[in-house]
Scaffold this active site. Structure first.
Site, mmCIF file in Angstrom:
data_model
loop_
_atom_site.group_PDB
_atom_site.id
_atom_site.type_symbol
_atom_site.label_atom_id
_atom_site.label_comp_id
_atom_site.label_asym_id
_atom_site.label_seq_id
_atom_site.Cartn_x
_atom_site.Cartn_y
_atom_site.Cartn_z
ATOM 1 N N GLN A 1 78.858 73.935 30.305
ATOM 2 C CA GLN A 1 78.609 73.366 31.632
ATOM 3 C C GLN A 1 77.151 73.609 32.046
ATOM 4 O O GLN A 1 76.602 72.890 32.876
ATOM 5 C CB GLN A 1 79.567 74.015 32.636
ATOM 6 C CG GLN A 1 79.426 73.514 34.048
ATOM 7 C CD GLN A 1 80.624 73.911 34.899
ATOM 8 O OE1 GLN A 1 81.721 73.394 34.711
ATOM 9 N NE2 GLN A 1 80.435 74.830 35.825
ATOM 10 N N SER B 1 41.146 70.100 50.806
ATOM 11 C CA SER B 1 41.356 71.522 51.058
ATOM 12 C C SER B 1 41.451 71.729 52.553
ATOM 13 O O SER B 1 40.785 71.038 53.329
ATOM 14 C CB SER B 1 40.180 72.309 50.488
ATOM 15 O OG SER B 1 40.059 73.551 51.157
ATOM 16 N N LYS C 1 35.994 69.304 49.469
ATOM 17 C CA LYS C 1 36.865 69.291 48.299
ATOM 18 C C LYS C 1 37.666 68.011 48.122
ATOM 19 O O LYS C 1 38.177 67.438 49.070
ATOM 20 C CB LYS C 1 37.868 70.460 48.390
ATOM 21 C CG LYS C 1 37.286 71.796 48.002
ATOM 22 C CD LYS C 1 36.945 71.832 46.515
ATOM 23 C CE LYS C 1 36.830 73.249 46.004
ATOM 24 N NZ LYS C 1 38.103 73.881 45.768
ATOM 25 N N THR D 1 34.591 68.933 19.961
ATOM 26 C CA THR D 1 35.452 69.894 19.258
ATOM 27 C C THR D 1 35.083 71.237 19.867
ATOM 28 O O THR D 1 33.919 71.448 20.236
ATOM 29 C CB THR D 1 35.206 69.925 17.737
ATOM 30 O OG1 THR D 1 33.861 70.351 17.507
ATOM 31 C CG2 THR D 1 35.417 68.564 17.083
ATOM 32 N N HIS D 2 36.047 72.110 20.008
ATOM 33 C CA HIS D 2 35.839 73.412 20.680
ATOM 34 C C HIS D 2 35.286 73.231 22.098
ATOM 35 O O HIS D 2 34.603 74.110 22.609
ATOM 36 C CB HIS D 2 34.884 74.308 19.876
ATOM 37 C CG HIS D 2 35.189 74.363 18.415
ATOM 38 N ND1 HIS D 2 36.065 75.272 17.875
ATOM 39 C CD2 HIS D 2 34.751 73.597 17.374
ATOM 40 C CE1 HIS D 2 36.139 75.083 16.554
ATOM 41 N NE2 HIS D 2 35.364 74.055 16.226
ATOM 42 N N GLU E 1 46.954 68.684 37.947
ATOM 43 C CA GLU E 1 47.307 70.107 37.852
ATOM 44 C C GLU E 1 48.822 70.301 37.919
ATOM 45 O O GLU E 1 49.393 71.111 37.195
ATOM 46 C CB GLU E 1 46.621 70.890 38.978
ATOM 47 C CG GLU E 1 45.117 71.001 38.767
ATOM 48 C CD GLU E 1 44.387 71.584 39.972
ATOM 49 O OE1 GLU E 1 45.032 72.169 40.859
ATOM 50 O OE2 GLU E 1 43.151 71.442 40.018
ATOM 51 N N SER F 1 81.407 72.737 39.350
ATOM 52 C CA SER F 1 80.178 72.055 38.914
ATOM 53 C C SER F 1 79.872 70.823 39.763
ATOM 54 O O SER F 1 78.909 70.105 39.504
ATOM 55 C CB SER F 1 80.307 71.654 37.437
ATOM 56 O OG SER F 1 81.484 70.907 37.226
ATOM 57 N N LYS G 1 73.820 71.014 32.138
ATOM 58 C CA LYS G 1 73.501 69.907 33.051
ATOM 59 C C LYS G 1 72.278 70.103 33.934
ATOM 60 O O LYS G 1 71.361 69.282 33.922
ATOM 61 C CB LYS G 1 74.724 69.597 33.911
ATOM 62 C CG LYS G 1 75.826 69.042 33.053
ATOM 63 C CD LYS G 1 77.088 68.764 33.765
ATOM 64 C CE LYS G 1 78.142 68.530 32.716
ATOM 65 N NZ LYS G 1 78.361 69.734 31.843
HETATM 66 N N1 ARG Z 1 82.612 70.867 34.308
HETATM 67 C C1 ARG Z 1 82.880 70.957 32.930
HETATM 68 C C2 ARG Z 1 81.574 70.869 32.151
HETATM 69 O O1 ARG Z 1 80.639 70.468 32.721
HETATM 70 C C3 ARG Z 1 83.775 69.835 32.504
HETATM 71 C C4 ARG Z 1 84.677 70.164 31.371
HETATM 72 C C5 ARG Z 1 85.684 71.142 31.811
HETATM 73 N N2 ARG Z 1 86.635 71.414 30.822
HETATM 74 C C6 ARG Z 1 87.369 72.502 30.871
HETATM 75 N N3 ARG Z 1 88.201 72.645 29.937
HETATM 76 N N4 ARG Z 1 87.258 73.375 31.804
HETATM 77 O O2 ARG Z 1 81.482 71.211 31.016
#
Ligand code: ARG
Length: 464
Positions: free
Chosen positions: A322, A277, A283, A155-156, A290, A23, A325
């Site tokens: 994991q 454009s 333009k 409205t609408h 947008e 990760s 993230k």
């Molecule tokens: N990279 C892991 C995560 O983001 C960290 C925790 C890892 N823990 C484990 N027991 N492998 O969740």
């Protein structure tokens, strides 16, 4: 490959497995929070006599050095480590030797990553809150300057009744104010420290979890070690709040796009916030609006993704988590970017007040007021509605506004009309007569503007 857990294994991890599992490419985003969390952990371990004062100093100095060097760009976070936790620990051991090996005493990566993600999110919530507050400031300025800038309310997407630009902006003020209060609520609920929960069942060391929590600015420690390592509710809440912010920005963008169209011409987007454009020289496109509207889908996607990821996970930690993230990071960065750009666009946008006012005059937006006039002269509302319907039809045929009809023409349809009808349906009257709190009259808006001003000054119930 550099792993923390090689001892039990007799074979190297397959490279593809290693890559799939790693990760570091994304969790390096919270290196500062990871190091900060480790520093608090070490201070607590020393206070509890688990580390000596000397070890404490060596580790803290080592960690500070790593933080400084990464910040300065002289230490590169290498992807030969599995994750940011392994990188920091290995670099520490590399730099200070034996004491570094004690850093992870009484800790698991499960409570460590739970902490890091919380610290990161908490910092970001403050930044997002400040950006929403800035947008509110810009809105308030526009409101203050436009309590008598008339425009049609829709409205609408059909012209309905006249309002003012201040009133229209005030609607967005309320939306973004609620967004701030959602951020505040999330902060209040999430601000408890998971560190010390270990892998899932706490640890056998005499940790002082209250102390670590205090050092890191939390209200206290979390109360169940299993929940602590398995809870991602606050991320779901944050993505939900961000989705709502984006939904508000997207609606606002849609209006800016409509207002900026050749047909409406209510606004002029500043050159700095529009694009041209490659083929059509005439333009000037509202690309920022947008893009904000488009990126909303991306943030919704992150919310859906984490809800789905979490739905089948048994207690406690599982590696699925994991996956919390990348989407969260992307959603936070996207929402922050959109808030900043939208605010800049709004701040520099010119409102074409005459066009707005003419538009309000030409769409029978005073028809309700004509009916109210009749009601005030003793006609039942349903009958009044019918009479004004006839007036409108007559005007459409003659291609004129209600204000352009002669009194004779009025009287031909209903004898109740007198000379004062013109005053009663003038745009100013239509708006000024709407005096209840929340309505567009200048008097009502000024009361609301004062409340908005106080709200922005009062930082107590807000984060920034
Ligand atoms: N990279 C892991 C995560 O983001 C960290 C925790 C890892 N823990 C484990 N027991 N492998 O969740």
């Amino acid at each position: 490959m550099a792993q923390l857990w090689g001892g039990r294994f007799t074979k190297e991890t397959d490279q593809l497995v290693y890559n799939f599992n790693a990760s570091i490419s994304f969790d390096q985003k919270f290196y500062a929070q990871d190091i900060k969390g480790s520093m608090a952990h070490v201070k607590m371990l020393a206070k509890q006599g688990i580390l000596t004062e000397e070890e404490r100093e060596q580790i803290l100095t080592g960690l500070q050095g790593i933080l400084d060097d990464v910040n300065a760009g002289t230490l590169e976070i290498s992807d030969k480590y599995e994750d940011i936790h392994s990188f920091v620990e290995a670099t520490l051991i590399d730099r200070i030797g034996e004491p570094g090996k004690k850093l992870h005493t009484g800790r698991s990566r499960n409570d460590q990553v739970a902490l890091d993600m919380k610290l990161y999110t908490r910092d970001e919530i403050l930044e997002i809150d400040a950006l929403v507050k800035e947008l509110l400031n810009v809105l308030l300025n526009i409101m203050k300057e436009n309590t008598e800038t008339f425009m049609p309310g829709f409205t609408h997407l059909q012209k309905a009744q006249p309002i003012t630009l201040a009133h229209h902006m005030g609607a967005y003020f309320e939306m973004f104010k609620r967004d701030r209060s959602r951020l505040y609520d999330i902060h209040e609920r999430m601000n408890y420290c998971p560190l010390g929960s270990g892998a899932l069942a706490g640890t056998t060391y005499p940790l002082d979890r209250e102390y670590t929590a205090e050092l890191l600015g939390f209200y206290g420690p979390t109360l169940n070690s299993m929940d602590s390592v398995a809870d991602r509710d606050y991320l779901i809440e944050l993505l939900s709040a961000l989705s709502t912010i984006m939904m508000h920005l997207s609606r606002f963008s849609e209006e800016v796009i409509i207002w900026n169209s050749n047909e409406y011409q209510f606004v002029d987007i500043d050159d700095a916030y529009s694009t041209g454009s490659s083929i059509m020289p005439q333009k000037k496109n509202p690309d920022i609006a947008e893009l904000v509207r488009g990126k909303t889908g991306r943030v919704y996607g992150a919310l859906m993704s984490i809800l789905t990821t979490m739905k089948g996970i048994p207690l406690a930690y599982n590696k699925d988590m994991q996956e919390d993230k990348e989407f969260v990071f992307d959603a936070i960065d996207t929402a922050k970017g959109c808030l900043a750009l939208f605010t800049g666009m709004l701040r520099t946008m010119k409102f074409r007040k005459e066009v707005m006012e003419n538009s309000a005059k030409n769409g029978f937006t005073n028809a309700t007021d004509a009916a109210d006039y009749l009601v005030n002269h003793g006609v039942a509302f349903r009958d009044a509605h019918g009479i004004v319907g006839q007036l409108v039809l007559y005007c459409i045929e003659k291609d004129i506004a209600l204000d352009d009809m002669t009194l004779e023409e009025y009287k031909a349809i209903s004898p109740v009309f007198e000379e004062d009808i013109y005053e009663a349906i003038s745009m100013k009257t239509c708006v000024e007569k709407r005096m209840t709190i929340g309505a567009p009259s200048r008097a009502a808006m000024e009361k609301v503007i004062a409340i908005c001003e106080d709200y922005l000054k009062d930082s107590e119930k807000t984060l920034a």
